[in-house]
Design a protein around this motif. Structure first.
Motif, PDB file in Angstrom:
ATOM      1  N   THR A   1       0.851  -1.197   0.000  1.00 46.83           N
ATOM      2  CA  THR A   1       0.000   0.000   0.000  1.00 46.83           C
ATOM      3  C   THR A   1       0.880   1.238   0.000  1.00 46.83           C
TER       4      THR A   1
ATOM      5  N   ARG B  49      -0.138   7.714   0.051  1.00 49.27           N
ATOM      6  CA  ARG B  49       0.174   8.960  -0.653  1.00 49.27           C
ATOM      7  C   ARG B  49       0.333  10.125   0.322  1.00 49.27           C
TER       8      ARG B  49
ATOM      9  N   GLU C 282      -3.210   3.916  -1.958  1.00 44.76           N
ATOM     10  CA  GLU C 282      -3.447   3.019  -3.083  1.00 44.76           C
ATOM     11  C   GLU C 282      -2.933   1.636  -2.685  1.00 44.76           C
TER      12      GLU C 282
ATOM     13  N   THR D 267      -2.434  -2.467  -3.263  1.00 44.78           N
ATOM     14  CA  THR D 267      -2.298  -3.514  -4.280  1.00 44.78           C
ATOM     15  C   THR D 267      -2.115  -4.854  -3.583  1.00 44.78           C
TER      16      THR D 267
ATOM     17  N   THR E 299      -5.626  -3.761  -7.600  1.00 50.39           N
ATOM     18  CA  THR E 299      -5.280  -2.466  -7.002  1.00 50.39           C
ATOM     19  C   THR E 299      -6.528  -1.652  -6.696  1.00 50.39           C
ATOM     20  N   ASN E 300      -6.609  -1.166  -5.463  1.00 51.37           N
ATOM     21  CA  ASN E 300      -7.641  -0.193  -5.077  1.00 51.37           C
ATOM     22  C   ASN E 300      -7.006   1.186  -5.138  1.00 51.37           C
ATOM     23  N   LYS E 301      -7.424   1.982  -6.115  1.00 46.92           N
ATOM     24  CA  LYS E 301      -6.767   3.258  -6.355  1.00 46.92           C
ATOM     25  C   LYS E 301      -7.492   4.407  -5.654  1.00 46.92           C
ATOM     26  N   ASN E 302      -6.668   5.390  -5.213  1.00 49.74           N
ATOM     27  CA  ASN E 302      -7.156   6.682  -4.722  1.00 49.74           C
ATOM     28  C   ASN E 302      -8.271   6.517  -3.674  1.00 49.74           C
TER      29      ASN E 302
END
Length: 441
Positions: free
Chosen positions: A114, A117, A154, A156, A166-169
């Motif tokens: 993960t 960000r 994010e 993965t 992947t789970n994005k944003n």
């Protein structure tokens, strides 16, 4: 239960701001000096998908990765501050080993990675303990913090067949709770060591929703830089300041007592000196120091030197009117202007004798009567001032009598500090109030 906790977070943050604002309005026990209340910090350390407080873990084997952050802090009182933190880094883990209790992980995923960000949070920081309670500026302290914020990440996950998802944003609310220790390296730089556990309002930070909320920890070391000039409010100790003020007051009280004891001793010495100066053993009205005929019988009429007077034959004296001229008044004014005594005593200084001799001659020549009124300023006790003013008037009378003046025509009275002619609030005023007034009639 945890979902309800996160839903009440905005209310808790509002209460936090209200409480901090109210505390900021309370007066601090701090001296009138400038403090550094704003600071910024940078740090780096270990970022882990793990909490020492326990709870369910989605992956059995977590890894440690580098995290780094920065913050800005506002110190509101020596004990309370608000701190805004930002953090970035990476969280990783796998199922290569069983859980710590021996249970085999049956997860469909073999590992996760993960990318955090950012996380942004606002926390209340409470200084729990200062290293030294008796120094106004401490060198070390321990603190605790709690607050709320948001994390963006994010995640993965990788399956056993190396298929990645992947789970994005993803944005989730977080609740950071931490402890730390801070050491002051200089007036503007501190070493900051801390550990924070972040509770996430969600279960997909590692990409695997197994049930329960995810958590991640951050143990760090960094530097904090205090902005502005002056001492750091975070290291200031109101308790030590109060203690120092109490010690100063005690020292001042001791000094005042020493001054009072010295003044009492001086007063006793003055009373002894004046008693010796005015001693009249035979009671004839002439002090022993000026009495040329000591031990005269009681009731004997004596002259100014203490010797018996030869009573002349009665004569009829025609009463004449006493006229005091301006020249006579000038003789008296000159005597007053040149009259000086030793400090705190009734001893007449020698420079006063010539003008007093002229007053004595005037009294003998014109058979004037003279009233002497002694006055003092308000320094010292009323009893001492009354005695000193009386003794000084008597000393002048004694001297005039020794120069041939008629003792029965001289009245000596002391008024102490009760009839000032100027303000006792100034040195010049007190000088004017220390006087002996001469009145011819």
């Amino acid at each position: 239960m945890k979902q309800k906790l996160f839903k009440t977070l905005p209310v808790a943050l509002a209460a936090l701001f209200i409480g901090s604002a109210a505390q900021a309005q309370e007066p601090m026990t701090a001296p009138s000096t400038s403090f550094r209340t704003w600071s910024i910090g940078v740090n780096a350390g270990a970022l882990m998908p793990f909490s020492p407080l326990g709870g369910k873990e989605d992956f059995s084997n977590w890894k440690t990765n580098l995290g780094y952050g920065l913050y800005i802090k506002k110190q509101i009182t020596p004990y309370f501050a608000l701190r805004a933190d930002g953090l970035r880094g990476k969280l990783t883990g796998n199922n290569a080993e069983p859980y710590r209790d021996g249970t085999v992980n049956v997860s469909p995923f073999s590992s996760f990675s993960t990318q955090l960000r950012y996380s942004a949070s606002l926390s209340a920081v409470v200084n729990m303990f200062n290293w030294s309670m008796f120094k106004q500026e401490n060198g070390a302290q321990f603190y605790a913090s709690a607050g709320g914020g948001f994390a963006n990440y994010e995640a993965t996950t990788t399956t056993a067949g190396n298929v990645s998802v992947t789970n994005k944003n993803v944005d989730k609310m977080i609740v950071p709770v931490g402890v730390g220790a801070k050491f002051r390296l200089s007036q503007g730089v501190n070493l900051d060591l801390g550990y924070t556990v972040n509770f996430v309002d969600g279960d997909n930070m590692d990409g695997y929703e197994r049930g329960g909320n995810d958590k991640y920890s951050y143990g760090y070391a960094g530097l904090e830089f205090a902005l502005g000039k002056g001492k750091q409010l975070a290291f200031y100790s109101p308790t030590a300041a109060t203690y120092d003020e109490a010690l100063a007051a005690r020292r001042e009280a001791g000094a005042l007592k020493s001054d009072l004891d010295a003044q009492k001793a001086e007063n006793a010495r003055l009373r002894a000196d004046m008693g010796e100066l005015l001693k009249d053993s035979d009671g004839d009205g002439v002090a022993d120091k000026l009495d040329k005929c000591p031990n005269t019988p009681a009731g004997t009429v004596v002259d100014g030197s203490g010797c018996p007077l030869v009573t002349p034959k009665p004569q009829i004296i025609k009463e004449t009117q006493v006229v005091v001229t301006e020249a006579d008044r000038k003789v008296v004014r000159d005597a007053i202007a040149n009259l000086e005594f030793d400090l705190g005593k009734s001893t007449i200084r020698a420079k006063s004798y010539p003008t007093l001799d002229r007053v004595a001659a005037l009294l003998v020549e014109k058979n004037f009567s003279l009233k002497l009124a002694g006055h003092t300023d308000n320094t010292g006790s009323a009893e001492l001032n009354m005695r000193l003013s009386k003794d000084r008037a008597e000393a002048i009378k004694t001297y005039l009598v020794s120069q041939g003046a008629n003792a029965s025509r001289i009245e000596a009275t002391g008024y102490g500090k009760d009839q000032p002619i100027a303000s006792n609030a100034t040195a010049a005023g007190r000088q004017q109030n220390r006087r002996v007034e001469f009145t011819l009639y």
